[in-house]
Motif scaffolding. Structure first.
Motif, PDB file in Angstrom:
ATOM      1  N   VAL A  62       3.738  -0.641   0.931  1.00  0.00           N
ATOM      2  CA  VAL A  62       3.775  -1.475  -0.274  1.00  0.00           C
ATOM      3  C   VAL A  62       4.998  -1.139  -1.131  1.00  0.00           C
ATOM      4  CG1 VAL A  62       2.631  -1.631  -2.535  1.00  0.00           C
ATOM      5  CG2 VAL A  62       1.381  -2.176  -0.460  1.00  0.00           C
ATOM      6  N   ARG A  63       5.340   0.126  -1.234  1.00  0.00           N
ATOM      7  CA  ARG A  63       6.497   0.494  -2.086  1.00  0.00           C
ATOM      8  C   ARG A  63       7.800   0.029  -1.433  1.00  0.00           C
ATOM      9  NH1 ARG A  63       2.417   4.943  -3.394  1.00  0.00           N
ATOM     10  NH2 ARG A  63       1.700   4.107  -5.380  1.00  0.00           N
ATOM     11  N   ALA A  64       7.852   0.023  -0.119  1.00  0.00           N
ATOM     12  CA  ALA A  64       9.033  -0.540   0.555  1.00  0.00           C
ATOM     13  C   ALA A  64       9.131  -2.031   0.232  1.00  0.00           C
ATOM     14  CB  ALA A  64       8.929  -0.316   2.063  1.00  0.00           C
TER      15      ALA A  64
ATOM     16  N   LEU B 175       1.947  -8.145  -0.434  1.00  0.00           N
ATOM     17  CA  LEU B 175       1.168  -7.692   0.726  1.00  0.00           C
ATOM     18  C   LEU B 175       1.748  -8.225   2.030  1.00  0.00           C
ATOM     19  CD1 LEU B 175      -2.542  -7.902  -0.474  1.00  0.00           C
ATOM     20  CD2 LEU B 175      -0.738  -6.334  -1.129  1.00  0.00           C
ATOM     21  N   SER B 176       2.176  -9.487   2.021  1.00  0.00           N
ATOM     22  CA  SER B 176       2.695 -10.036   3.282  1.00  0.00           C
ATOM     23  C   SER B 176       4.054  -9.424   3.608  1.00  0.00           C
ATOM     24  CB  SER B 176       2.737 -11.563   3.254  1.00  0.00           C
ATOM     25  OG  SER B 176       3.750 -12.005   2.396  1.00  0.00           O
ATOM     26  N   VAL B 177       4.891  -9.170   2.594  1.00  0.00           N
ATOM     27  CA  VAL B 177       6.181  -8.516   2.872  1.00  0.00           C
ATOM     28  C   VAL B 177       5.932  -7.095   3.391  1.00  0.00           C
ATOM     29  CG1 VAL B 177       8.308  -7.650   1.802  1.00  0.00           C
ATOM     30  CG2 VAL B 177       7.500  -9.959   1.274  1.00  0.00           C
ATOM     31  N   ALA B 178       4.936  -6.410   2.832  1.00  0.00           N
ATOM     32  CA  ALA B 178       4.622  -5.049   3.296  1.00  0.00           C
ATOM     33  C   ALA B 178       4.256  -5.066   4.779  1.00  0.00           C
ATOM     34  CB  ALA B 178       3.476  -4.473   2.476  1.00  0.00           C
ATOM     35  N   GLU B 179       3.438  -6.021   5.185  1.00  0.00           N
ATOM     36  CA  GLU B 179       3.015  -6.063   6.593  1.00  0.00           C
ATOM     37  C   GLU B 179       4.159  -6.493   7.501  1.00  0.00           C
ATOM     38  OE1 GLU B 179      -0.810  -8.208   6.352  1.00  0.00           O
ATOM     39  OE2 GLU B 179      -1.689  -6.221   6.765  1.00  0.00           O
TER      40      GLU B 179
ATOM     41  N   GLU C 169      -1.133   1.333 -16.765  1.00  0.00           N
ATOM     42  CA  GLU C 169      -1.063   0.627 -15.470  1.00  0.00           C
ATOM     43  C   GLU C 169      -0.475   1.518 -14.379  1.00  0.00           C
ATOM     44  OE1 GLU C 169      -1.010  -2.948 -14.070  1.00  0.00           O
ATOM     45  OE2 GLU C 169      -0.836  -4.172 -15.869  1.00  0.00           O
ATOM     46  N   HIS C 170      -0.818   1.202 -13.138  1.00  0.00           N
ATOM     47  CA  HIS C 170      -0.258   1.843 -11.948  1.00  0.00           C
ATOM     48  C   HIS C 170      -0.204   0.742 -10.879  1.00  0.00           C
ATOM     49  CE1 HIS C 170       0.865   4.688  -9.008  1.00  0.00           C
ATOM     50  NE2 HIS C 170      -0.112   5.575  -9.118  1.00  0.00           N
ATOM     51  N   PRO C 171       0.732  -0.200 -11.054  1.00  0.00           N
ATOM     52  CA  PRO C 171       0.671  -1.414 -10.230  1.00  0.00           C
ATOM     53  C   PRO C 171       0.846  -1.197  -8.734  1.00  0.00           C
ATOM     54  CG  PRO C 171       2.712  -1.348 -11.543  1.00  0.00           C
ATOM     55  CD  PRO C 171       1.818  -0.256 -12.055  1.00  0.00           C
ATOM     56  N   THR C 172       1.713  -0.259  -8.324  1.00  0.00           N
ATOM     57  CA  THR C 172       1.875  -0.097  -6.871  1.00  0.00           C
ATOM     58  C   THR C 172       0.615   0.509  -6.243  1.00  0.00           C
ATOM     59  OG1 THR C 172       3.059   2.014  -7.151  1.00  0.00           O
ATOM     60  CG2 THR C 172       4.411   0.021  -6.918  1.00  0.00           C
ATOM     61  N   GLN C 173      -0.152   1.290  -7.014  1.00  0.00           N
ATOM     62  CA  GLN C 173      -1.429   1.805  -6.499  1.00  0.00           C
ATOM     63  C   GLN C 173      -2.390   0.634  -6.262  1.00  0.00           C
ATOM     64  OE1 GLN C 173      -2.506   5.099  -5.775  1.00  0.00           O
ATOM     65  NE2 GLN C 173      -4.269   4.081  -4.908  1.00  0.00           N
TER      66      GLN C 173
ATOM     67  N   ASP D 102      -3.986  -0.644  -2.743  1.00  0.00           N
ATOM     68  CA  ASP D 102      -5.446  -0.767  -2.628  1.00  0.00           C
ATOM     69  C   ASP D 102      -5.820  -2.160  -2.110  1.00  0.00           C
ATOM     70  OD1 ASP D 102      -5.773   1.826  -3.531  1.00  0.00           O
ATOM     71  OD2 ASP D 102      -6.062   1.243  -5.621  1.00  0.00           O
ATOM     72  N   LEU D 103      -5.135  -3.185  -2.634  1.00  0.00           N
ATOM     73  CA  LEU D 103      -5.415  -4.555  -2.156  1.00  0.00           C
ATOM     74  C   LEU D 103      -5.133  -4.669  -0.661  1.00  0.00           C
ATOM     75  CD1 LEU D 103      -3.745  -6.796  -4.930  1.00  0.00           C
ATOM     76  CD2 LEU D 103      -6.143  -6.116  -4.756  1.00  0.00           C
ATOM     77  N   LEU D 104      -3.997  -4.115  -0.249  1.00  0.00           N
ATOM     78  CA  LEU D 104      -3.640  -4.202   1.174  1.00  0.00           C
ATOM     79  C   LEU D 104      -4.694  -3.501   2.035  1.00  0.00           C
ATOM     80  CD1 LEU D 104      -1.545  -5.128   3.265  1.00  0.00           C
ATOM     81  CD2 LEU D 104      -0.337  -2.969   2.918  1.00  0.00           C
ATOM     82  N   THR D 105      -5.156  -2.354   1.560  1.00  0.00           N
ATOM     83  CA  THR D 105      -6.160  -1.590   2.316  1.00  0.00           C
ATOM     84  C   THR D 105      -7.473  -2.369   2.409  1.00  0.00           C
ATOM     85  OG1 THR D 105      -5.124   0.423   1.468  1.00  0.00           O
ATOM     86  CG2 THR D 105      -7.303   0.658   2.482  1.00  0.00           C
ATOM     87  N   ILE D 106      -7.889  -2.958   1.290  1.00  0.00           N
ATOM     88  CA  ILE D 106      -9.145  -3.734   1.306  1.00  0.00           C
ATOM     89  C   ILE D 106      -9.017  -4.893   2.301  1.00  0.00           C
ATOM     90  CG2 ILE D 106     -10.617  -5.266  -0.066  1.00  0.00           C
ATOM     91  CD1 ILE D 106      -9.880  -3.491  -2.531  1.00  0.00           C
ATOM     92  N   ARG D 107      -7.890  -5.594   2.246  1.00  0.00           N
ATOM     93  CA  ARG D 107      -7.730  -6.748   3.149  1.00  0.00           C
ATOM     94  C   ARG D 107      -7.726  -6.304   4.607  1.00  0.00           C
ATOM     95  NH1 ARG D 107      -2.857 -11.000   2.454  1.00  0.00           N
ATOM     96  NH2 ARG D 107      -1.676  -9.468   3.653  1.00  0.00           N
ATOM     97  N   GLN D 108      -7.051  -5.194   4.885  1.00  0.00           N
ATOM     98  CA  GLN D 108      -6.997  -4.730   6.283  1.00  0.00           C
ATOM     99  C   GLN D 108      -8.361  -4.239   6.760  1.00  0.00           C
ATOM    100  OE1 GLN D 108      -3.761  -1.879   6.062  1.00  0.00           O
ATOM    101  NE2 GLN D 108      -2.219  -3.441   6.480  1.00  0.00           N
TER     102      GLN D 108
END
Ligand code: CP
Length: 310
Positions: free
Chosen positions: A297-299, A33-37, A141-145, A149-155
């Motif tokens: 997130v995928r980046a 999540l932090s690398v994504a941001e 599993e669908h880990p990147t989804q 989702d985690l990033l969206t919840i945190r934001q």
């Protein structure tokens, strides 16, 4: 943050492949999540994956996941090798293994695979040299989804622990539900499964309820899941109208949400079945924010895997 400093932080990531959230620690999840941001804050000219290639090995349909992998790879300077199962030699009976190794011999660094069989990415990861990313395997599993989702919840909610999250609907067939359940719990959230007994498996070891109205009053995040009609055997519920009556997020039920609660859906949606149009398009819905975070997130995942492989 400068690219070199970001790359140094990426070295905390130790996984050659991303196969599921179950194998990730809380620190791994937060690192993605932090690398994504941080990546999103870097200028467009940064191209840390120049010279790398991503193979999008999607044997099942996708709109969001495949497109966002392509955009993420291009954003970081990588090339994309696209794949269409119906026009490939898979249609002539070539195996998954031979297809992957054939493409890989042309020079591939990442393989994002979506397949209807649970475990297909794990199988592939033992056969290829590239880093394998699970882009959805069967009902597993669908880990990147889950990560997006985690990033969206945190934001949207400003935190990612101590939350009450309801996963609602067709849990039995949902890889999104499994990846989210395991990830959300690792970060200290309470997860409740909501749905008819026939669609809520008992082996997930999570609290379950059939009382959707009560769940709406008690949870901070309501994640609606698609009724996966294409994967269902007959008889798991009486009829679509009956399902909507008990488990559809209708306009009336939208009013039961607690103040500040958000509505999520991984897509694609069955509007009028698990979620009505008013709910999908309401100000409680973060569905398009989820989609946008898919690219970020995928980046981040591609950059982390690249650093782990170097
Ligand atoms: N959420 C998701 O996996 O969507 P797609 O099937 O469109 O990729």
């Amino acid at each position: 943050m400068a690219l070199e400093a970001l790359r140094t932080r990426c070295r905390a990531w130790k996984h050659r492949h991303l196969l599921g959230t179950r194998e990730l620690s809380a620190d791994d999840l937060l690192l993605v999540l932090s690398v994504a941001e941080d990546l999103a804050a870097l200028g467009e000219e940064a191209a840390p994956l120049r010279g790398r290639r991503l193979f999008t090995f999607f044997v099942e349909p996708s709109t969001r996941t495949k497109t966002s992998f392509v955009l993420a790879a291009r954003r970081l300077g990588a090339e994309v090798i696209d794949f269409s199962p119906s026009s490939s030699s898979l249609a002539k009976g070539e195996s998954l293994k031979d297809t992957a190794r054939t493409i890989e011999s042309m020079g591939v660094h990442f393989t994002a695979i979506r397949h209807g069989a649970s475990g297909a990415p794990h199988f592939l990861s033992r056969l290829v040299r590239s880093s394998v990313v699970n882009a959805g395997d069967g009902a597993h599993e669908h880990p990147t989804q889950a990560l997006l989702d985690l990033l969206t919840i945190r934001q949207r909610l400003g935190r990612l622990s101590g939350l009450r999250v309801a996963l609602v609907g067709d849990i039995a067939h949902s890889r999104v539900a499994r990846s989210n359940l395991w990830a959300l719990r690792k970060l200290g959230n309470e997860v409740t499964l909501v749905g008819p007994p026939t669609l809520v498996p008992r082996d997930l070891d999570a609290p379950a309820t059939h009382d959707f109205d009560r769940a709406l009053r008690e949870h901070d995040v309501v994640m609606m899941l698609r009724l996966q009609l294409e994967r269902q055997q007959a008889g798991l519920f009486p009829s679509i109208p009956e399902y909507v009556r008990f488990f559809g997020l209708t306009r009336e039920r939208l009013a039961l949400l607690r103040p500040g609660a958000i509505v999520m859906h991984p897509g694609p949606m069955n509007r009028g079945v698990e979620i009505c149009a008013e709910a999908a398009d309401s100000d409680r819905s973060v569905i398009l924010h989820q989609v946008a975070n898919g690219v970020r997130v995928r980046a981040a995942v591609l950059l982390l895997l690249s650093e782990a492989a170097s």
